[in-house]
Write an enzyme that holds these catalytic residues in place. Structure first.
Site, PDB file in Angstrom:
ATOM      1  N   HIS A 169       3.674  23.752   4.182  1.00 37.62           N
ATOM      2  CA  HIS A 169       2.541  23.009   5.736  1.00 37.62           C
ATOM      3  C   HIS A 169       2.401  21.297   5.087  1.00 37.62           C
ATOM      4  CE1 HIS A 169       3.130  26.867   7.541  1.00 37.62           C
ATOM      5  NE2 HIS A 169       3.204  27.615   6.118  1.00 37.62           N
ATOM      6  N   SER A 290      -1.093  -7.070   2.036  1.00 42.75           N
ATOM      7  CA  SER A 290      -2.119  -7.576   3.105  1.00 42.75           C
ATOM      8  C   SER A 290      -2.283  -8.619   3.164  1.00 42.75           C
ATOM      9  CB  SER A 290      -3.491  -6.170   3.452  1.00 42.75           C
ATOM     10  OG  SER A 290      -4.147  -6.750   4.472  1.00 42.75           O
ATOM     11  N   LYS A 296      -3.844  -4.500  -1.569  1.00 42.02           N
ATOM     12  CA  LYS A 296      -3.001  -2.920  -1.169  1.00 42.02           C
ATOM     13  C   LYS A 296      -1.491  -3.377  -0.936  1.00 42.02           C
ATOM     14  CE  LYS A 296      -3.396  -1.258   3.141  1.00 42.02           C
ATOM     15  NZ  LYS A 296      -3.864  -1.087   4.267  1.00 42.02           N
ATOM     16  N   GLU A 303       7.906   2.155   6.694  1.00 39.94           N
ATOM     17  CA  GLU A 303       7.102   2.920   8.111  1.00 39.94           C
ATOM     18  C   GLU A 303       8.538   2.614   9.426  1.00 39.94           C
ATOM     19  OE1 GLU A 303       3.600   0.392   7.009  1.00 39.94           O
ATOM     20  OE2 GLU A 303       2.738   1.577   8.394  1.00 39.94           O
TER      21      GLU A 303
END
Ligand code: ARG
Length: 471
Positions: A169, A290, A296, A303
């Protein structure tokens, strides 16, 4: 202007290859919707291989002369070279790869070219070409997945004893090893490869010689062409052979399942590289910065792998919908079988390659993962097991005692190991100091030596087995 007229007003000419009964050619819209050359040119090598096998068989059976067969074969080889060197001019008016090749053959060798299509139809031709293409793609995908497995196994060996929290979970559940987690994916991709092998074996029957749908009166030898093209045997039923696309559906199903596996792994990369986790660090090669936030490092490759899965599953759905409700045998709908397969194949090849690169480069942060395993009372199950083994409590009662221990730890802001013996005894007086062994995270992991379990020793054995089995 009539819809039958092309732009420019001149009456289009009938198709040279099948225009015998047609006075005029198609409208521009018809030509556009009908043409598949824009995408089926990818079948050129398979189309030429199929034609060469067919011509050789026709000559062997005395259906065409040896001289014509030789001219056809030379012409086809020349066309192959033209296409591969980028010199071939594909024509939309010639609809598809089959007619483009045949028309060019006529340019090159004259009327003998017209004998190639004896005892054959584009229906068995396209089914053959497409099967050969899918078969090649299966082989390429298998190799790519094997390479990915190699990268995962190498990480598993390197980090067989790196402790991290295991989740259910997405809640910290029990400590596991990083190597064990890597090997979980090795199994998934192993099953994907198994599905590919099954699909390949079922696919491997030759449609060639089924002709349009009913077979042919010419004395052809389907075994000969099947063998020449590496098929195990000719497909048994001509109606089925020209209208079967379940080889493509099965391939896409397999691709979709593999894509789902890649997507799950990609999702874990996204989670594990995120700030609160920082379990792994991806290399510069598979991340981006970024443009506005200098701190970042974005897991773009992961992705995009996750997103490619949508395309691949979409391709499967597209072809399922094309095929549903088609009466036997061939229907032009089936021309729409190729783009989903091409799209899924390209997307998957890219996704597997990106994942392999990412996995090969990634650096797990062992300290950080070990630290995370401290939170979340991960050895609670070990405590319950200890109460069962050591004090003879029934598991349900042990679970209850353990629940109270966890509650106590939570209230005092301590880990399980940090609770004093007095604190533990206040809950269950028979607990003795032997319990601390059970509460140790290292011991918890090392104890899970059952076959398929997470203990470092077991993971090392499993990695060696995986190496033998898959690589
Ligand atoms: N371009 C067609 C396809 O991809 C080839 C078969 C055409 N057959 C026919 N009977 N029109 O399916």
């Amino acid at each position: 202007m009539s819809a039958r007229r092309k732009k420019g007003g001149t009456k289009p000419r009938a198709n040279a290859l099948w225009g015998g009964r047609f006075a005029a050619g198609p409208s521009a819209i018809m030509e556009k919707i009908n043409a598949s050359i824009g995408f089926d040119k990818r079948l050129y090598a398979q189309d030429i291989a199929g034609s060469r096998a067919h011509a050789a068989m026709l000559a062997r059976k005395g259906i065409i002369s040896k001289t014509d067969a030789l001219a056809i074969d030379r012409g086809l080889q020349k066309i192959l070279a033209e296409i591969e060197s980028g010199k071939f001019r594909f024509k939309t008016a010639l609809e598809d790869i089959h007619m483009n090749v045949e028309a060019r053959l006529a340019d090159l060798i004259g009327p003998a070219a017209g004998r190639l299509h004896t005892a054959r139809s584009r229906n068995d031709q396209v089914a053959t070409d497409f099967k050969l293409w899918v078969r090649d793609s299966i082989d390429a995908l298998d190799t790519a997945l094997q390479d990915l497995q190699a990268k995962l196994i190498a990480q598993a060996e390197r980090h067989a004893d790196a402790i991290m929290p295991g989740f259910t979970h997405l809640q910290a559940a029990q400590p596991v090893t990083f190597g064990h987690h890597m090997l979980a994916y090795v199994e998934m991709f192993g099953r994907d490869r198994g599905r590919l092998a099954d699909c390949r074996a079922r696919l491997n029957e030759s449609p060639l010689g089924s002709a349009a749908l009913a077979g042919t009166p010419f004395p052809i030898d389907r075994n000969m062409t099947a063998k020449a093209l590496g098929f195990a045997r000719p497909a048994a039923n001509s109606l089925d052979a020209v209208s079967d696309r379940d080889f493509a559906l099965e391939y896409l199903s397999t691709a979709a399942i593999a894509a789902v596996h890649l997507s799950r792994l990609a999702e874990e990369m996204v989670i594990w590289t995120s700030g609160p986790f920082r379990f792994v660090r991806l290399s510069d090669a598979f991340t981006t910065g970024s443009s506005i936030m200098p701190q970042k490092r974005n897991p773009d490759a992961a992705e995009l792998v996750r997103a490619k899965c949508g395309r691949i599953v979409g391709s499967l759905n597209a072809l399922l919908m094309v095929m549903k409700g088609l009466p036997l045998a061939y229907g032009k709908d089936m021309q729409e079988d190729k783009e989903p397969v091409f799209e899924a194949t390209d997307a998957l090849a890219l996704a597997v390659a990106a994942t392999s690169g990412m996995i090969a480069d990634m650096k797990p942060d062992r300290k950080r993962m070990r630290q995370a395993a401290e939170d979340g009372f991960l050895t609670a199950t070990d405590l319950a097991d200890w109460l069962v083994r050591e004090l003879g409590l029934p598991f349900r009662q042990a679970h209850h005692v353990c629940g109270r221990v966890v509650k106590r730890a939570e209230e005092s802001g301590k880990s399980l190991q940090a609770l004093t013996l007095a604190e533990l005894r206040a809950i269950e007086p028979r607990i003795h100091k032997g319990v601390y062994k059970a509460l140790s995270i290292e011991n918890s992991v090392a104890a899970r030596r059952s076959f398929g379990g997470t203990a470092p020793a077991q993971v090392r054995r499993a990695a060696a087995t995986a190496r033998r089995r898959y690589l």
